[in-house]
Design an enzyme around this catalytic site. Structure first.
Site, mmCIF file in Angstrom:
data_model
loop_
_atom_site.group_PDB
_atom_site.id
_atom_site.type_symbol
_atom_site.label_atom_id
_atom_site.label_comp_id
_atom_site.label_asym_id
_atom_site.label_seq_id
_atom_site.Cartn_x
_atom_site.Cartn_y
_atom_site.Cartn_z
ATOM 1 N N SER A 240 0.568 -1.352 -0.039
ATOM 2 C CA SER A 240 0.108 0.267 0.114
ATOM 3 C C SER A 240 1.029 1.643 -0.196
ATOM 4 O O SER A 240 1.893 1.054 0.286
ATOM 5 C CB SER A 240 -1.296 -0.138 1.200
ATOM 6 O OG SER A 240 0.126 0.013 2.493
ATOM 7 N N SER A 241 0.895 2.978 -0.507
ATOM 8 C CA SER A 241 1.130 4.000 -0.297
ATOM 9 C C SER A 241 1.271 3.982 0.851
ATOM 10 O O SER A 241 2.719 4.772 1.194
ATOM 11 C CB SER A 241 0.104 4.959 -1.255
ATOM 12 O OG SER A 241 -0.197 4.402 -2.350
ATOM 13 N N GLU A 261 6.239 -0.534 -5.450
ATOM 14 C CA GLU A 261 5.632 -0.435 -5.956
ATOM 15 C C GLU A 261 4.356 -0.268 -5.520
ATOM 16 O O GLU A 261 4.315 -1.227 -4.485
ATOM 17 C CB GLU A 261 5.624 -2.074 -7.075
ATOM 18 C CG GLU A 261 6.764 -2.247 -7.756
ATOM 19 C CD GLU A 261 7.215 -1.383 -8.938
ATOM 20 O OE1 GLU A 261 5.705 -0.924 -9.104
ATOM 21 O OE2 GLU A 261 8.123 -1.537 -9.417
ATOM 22 N N CYS A 295 -2.957 -4.798 -7.747
ATOM 23 C CA CYS A 295 -2.817 -3.619 -8.029
ATOM 24 C C CYS A 295 -3.330 -2.911 -9.318
ATOM 25 O O CYS A 295 -2.960 -1.553 -9.462
ATOM 26 C CB CYS A 295 -1.215 -2.917 -7.846
ATOM 27 S SG CYS A 295 -0.132 -4.215 -8.581
HETATM 28 P P1 NAD Z 1 0.574 -4.010 2.775
HETATM 29 O O1 NAD Z 1 0.465 -2.427 2.820
HETATM 30 O O2 NAD Z 1 -0.629 -4.013 3.959
HETATM 31 O O3 NAD Z 1 1.508 -4.890 3.269
HETATM 32 C C1 NAD Z 1 2.789 -5.558 2.116
HETATM 33 C C2 NAD Z 1 3.658 -5.719 3.350
HETATM 34 O O4 NAD Z 1 3.966 -4.517 3.436
HETATM 35 C C3 NAD Z 1 3.573 -6.936 3.623
HETATM 36 O O5 NAD Z 1 4.802 -7.743 3.819
HETATM 37 C C4 NAD Z 1 3.874 -6.297 4.874
HETATM 38 O O6 NAD Z 1 3.695 -6.819 5.945
HETATM 39 C C5 NAD Z 1 4.378 -5.202 4.618
HETATM 40 N N1 NAD Z 1 4.376 -3.663 5.858
HETATM 41 C C6 NAD Z 1 3.514 -3.365 5.752
HETATM 42 N N2 NAD Z 1 3.055 -2.097 6.586
HETATM 43 C C7 NAD Z 1 4.554 -2.193 6.637
HETATM 44 C C8 NAD Z 1 5.762 -1.463 7.522
HETATM 45 N N3 NAD Z 1 5.088 0.505 8.250
HETATM 46 N N4 NAD Z 1 7.320 -1.321 7.545
HETATM 47 C C9 NAD Z 1 7.429 -1.915 6.681
HETATM 48 N N5 NAD Z 1 6.777 -3.512 5.905
HETATM 49 C C10 NAD Z 1 5.550 -2.923 6.325
HETATM 50 O O7 NAD Z 1 -0.650 -4.361 1.738
HETATM 51 P P2 NAD Z 1 -1.564 -5.377 1.309
HETATM 52 O O8 NAD Z 1 -2.800 -5.287 1.337
HETATM 53 O O9 NAD Z 1 -0.687 -6.564 1.056
HETATM 54 O O10 NAD Z 1 -1.215 -5.252 -0.637
HETATM 55 C C11 NAD Z 1 -2.253 -4.303 -1.172
HETATM 56 C C12 NAD Z 1 -1.437 -3.854 -1.505
HETATM 57 O O11 NAD Z 1 -0.322 -3.700 -2.717
HETATM 58 C C13 NAD Z 1 -1.971 -2.605 -2.532
HETATM 59 O O12 NAD Z 1 -2.143 -1.047 -2.253
HETATM 60 C C14 NAD Z 1 -2.133 -2.971 -4.169
HETATM 61 O O13 NAD Z 1 -2.342 -2.233 -4.664
HETATM 62 C C15 NAD Z 1 -0.250 -3.193 -3.810
HETATM 63 N N6 NAD Z 1 0.280 -3.361 -4.661
HETATM 64 C C16 NAD Z 1 0.874 -2.889 -5.460
HETATM 65 C C17 NAD Z 1 1.881 -3.376 -6.775
HETATM 66 C C18 NAD Z 1 3.044 -3.203 -7.273
HETATM 67 O O14 NAD Z 1 3.231 -3.090 -8.054
HETATM 68 N N7 NAD Z 1 2.502 -1.520 -7.710
HETATM 69 C C19 NAD Z 1 1.731 -4.586 -7.244
HETATM 70 C C20 NAD Z 1 1.087 -5.319 -5.385
HETATM 71 C C21 NAD Z 1 -0.163 -4.709 -4.591
#
Ligand code: NAD
Length: 506
Positions: A240-241, A261, A295
């Protein structure tokens, strides 16, 4: 398919260690369940990393980097060729595990493994093409060129929805570039990470090269440690952003590099001259595929007023015939959302949209399916005005907003009006309109397609997006450069010492 047999063929147990660095470690942290979102049952458990185990994993990956960077790049490519072969051998089981763990349909689960295979093939070729440029020096008898060196052990943080493909984009490319890889998967989909790491373990067994591919399972705590860890010069983070803001600022604070990403909020423009049949099929796959949890999922359908009524009818008919159910079953096109929270988030977004003037054309509710979990929903279309604030938010669920516009200029303005900038598309038969959309005044996204939906990118291009999507580029084209350090070299092969810019210093 027999769930237990799939897990067993992939070498998984009831409880699995979540740390690997040449050998498996218990992890030392909490043991966490991994759920099958389709049934709501626990698939298996993972022991996550505590701080000490995490440190050990990164130490081992740092040691491995020394030997790996000294291995010629085409030889590194040969190991990736073997990894690609091992993935081919395990494609059906690993694809099925992706489906069990994420709820995406089987065709998409195995498609994700195919994407891993494709990027391995790409990386093998790349291992002989890590080219630098030669520049003309302004000084006589001087040669100037650039070369690319391995960067170090790199951290890869992945999201739940592409639990293995995104790792492979980073790992296959990073590895041929000479980097060792430390992987922190999503806590919601770590079982596939254990299975893939076990495959890497077998590929690298007996090479004496150590922890080229290592694993540190855990949640935000481990991710945050990685972001602050100076031993990892690059952090590639997908999610996520909000996550990107946290990780990006932490990495920047130690002057490391990050490749982000992040979230998308993707739009497709349908002009009055578009092939509406093609547009409907493309929009359906892009909006409903992976139950709206990509995404690149299509979230905003921007339609010219002359065809909006026709397009809305076609979309509603298509949506109401989508087979929803167990994603392991043939014929099903939409599985569950990943968690109960994701369902609650979707239902709340539908309410908010209605409060902002949105009209639900179809869907908007939970779908109960006998014998399965309550994480199933109806794919939803909401007709809404272009200024509704909800349009700026990525809700990770199958909600498609239908927005009417009167011109191409207005359509592009709406396309670009959100904070995110990942994927975009236009459907038109006019080359002029297509080129306008692709011009510097057109779409502001990292991906811009013509007569193709927003999702389902190929590995050959550089993948990523602008603005709140983070600006990173992964996968094909010259994205490999993010995984190496560039060195500019000037060699004086004459006996004089002329200075650049004609400076005299004597
Ligand atoms: P998320 O942000 O909840 O988690 C993603 C990863 O980041 C996980 O491994 C999580 O444990 C880790 N994480 C979360 N917060 C963190 C922090 N503060 N510090 C370090 N690590 C942290 O996302 P999600 O729910 O797993 O996935 C969905 C999101 O991912 C959507 O926003 C989607 O658009 C995005 N996404 C983007 C792409 C791309 O290529 N642009 C691809 C796939 C998913």
């Amino acid at each position: 398919m027999d769930e237990a047999a799939i897990l067993s063929r992939l070498g998984l147990d009831r409880v699995n260690p979540g740390a690997y660095a040449g050998i498996w470690y218990e992890g030392g942290g909490d043991t966490e369940p991994i759920y099958n979102p389709t049934t709501g049952d626990v698939l298996a458990e993972i022991t996550t990393c505590d701080a000490a185990t995490y440190d050990l994993v990164v130490d081992k990956a740092t040691e491995a980097f020394e030997a790996w960077r000294a291995t010629p790049a085409p030889v590194r490519g040969e190991y990736i060729r073997r990894l690609g072969q091992a993935l081919r051998d395990r494609k059906e089981d690993l694809g099925a595990l992706v489906t069990l763990e994420t709820g995406k349909i089987l065709a998409e689960g195995t498609g994700e493994v195919q994407e891993m295979i494709d990027i391995c093939d790409f990386a093998v070729g790349l291992s002989r093409q890590l080219y630098g440029l030669t520049m003309a020096s302004e000084r006589p008898r001087h040669r100037m060129y650039e070369q690319w060196h391995p960067l170090g052990p790199i951290g890869v943080i992945t999201a739940f929805n592409f639990p293995v493909a995104v790792w492979s984009w980073n790992a296959a490319i990073g590895a041929v570039c000479g980097d060792s890889i430390v992987w922190k998967p999503s806590p919601r989909s770590s079982l596939t990470a254990v299975a893939v790491t076990a495959i890497c373990d077998r590929v690298m067994a007996g090479t004496g090269l150590g922890a080229v591919f290592s694993l540190a399972a855990g949640g935000t705590g481990i991710g945050s440690r990685m972001a602050g860890d100076r031993r990892l010069p690059l952090i590639s983070a997908t999610g996520s952003s909000a996550m990107g803001r946290s990780v990006g600022s932490k990495v920047a604070n130690r002057l490391g590099s990050s490749l982000l990403e992040l979230g998308g909020n993707n739009a497709m423009i349908v002009m009055d001259d578009a092939d509406l049949d093609l547009a409907t099929r493309a929009a359906l796959f892009a909006a409903v595929g992976t139950a709206g949890q990509r995404c690149t999922t299509l979230r905003r359908l921007i339609v010219h007023s002359d065809v909006v009524e026709d397009m809305a009818k076609r979309m509603v008919t298509a949506y109401e015939s989508v087979p929803i159910g167990d994603p392991m079953q043939e014929g099903i096109l939409m599985g569950p959302l990943i968690t109960d929270d994701a369902v609650a988030g979707m239902l709340a977004a539908v309410e908010t949209a209605q409060a902002q003037g949105g009209k639900v054309l179809t869907g908007g509710r939970r779908r109960s399916i006998h014998g399965l979990s309550d994480r199933f929903v109806e794919p939803t279309i909401i007709e809404i005005g272009k200024d509704a604030p909800i349009l700026h938010t990525e809700t990770f669920a199958p909600i498609l907003y239908l927005i009417e516009v009167r011109s191409l200029a207005e359509a592009i303005e709406v396309n670009n009006s959100v904070p995110q900038g990942l994927s975009s598309a236009i459907f038109t038969d006019s080359i002029g309109r297509a080129e306008s959309f692709l011009s510097h005044r057109g779409s502001d996204c990292g991906l811009a397609n013509v007569n193709i939906g927003t999702s389902g990118a190929e590995i050959g291009g550089a993948f990523g997006g602008e603005k709140d999507t983070g600006g990173g580029r992964e996968s094909g084209s010259d994205a490999w450069k993010a995984y190496m350090r560039r060195q500019t070299t000037t060699i004086n092969w004459g006996g004089e010492l002329p200075l650049a810019q004609g400076i005299e210093f004597s």
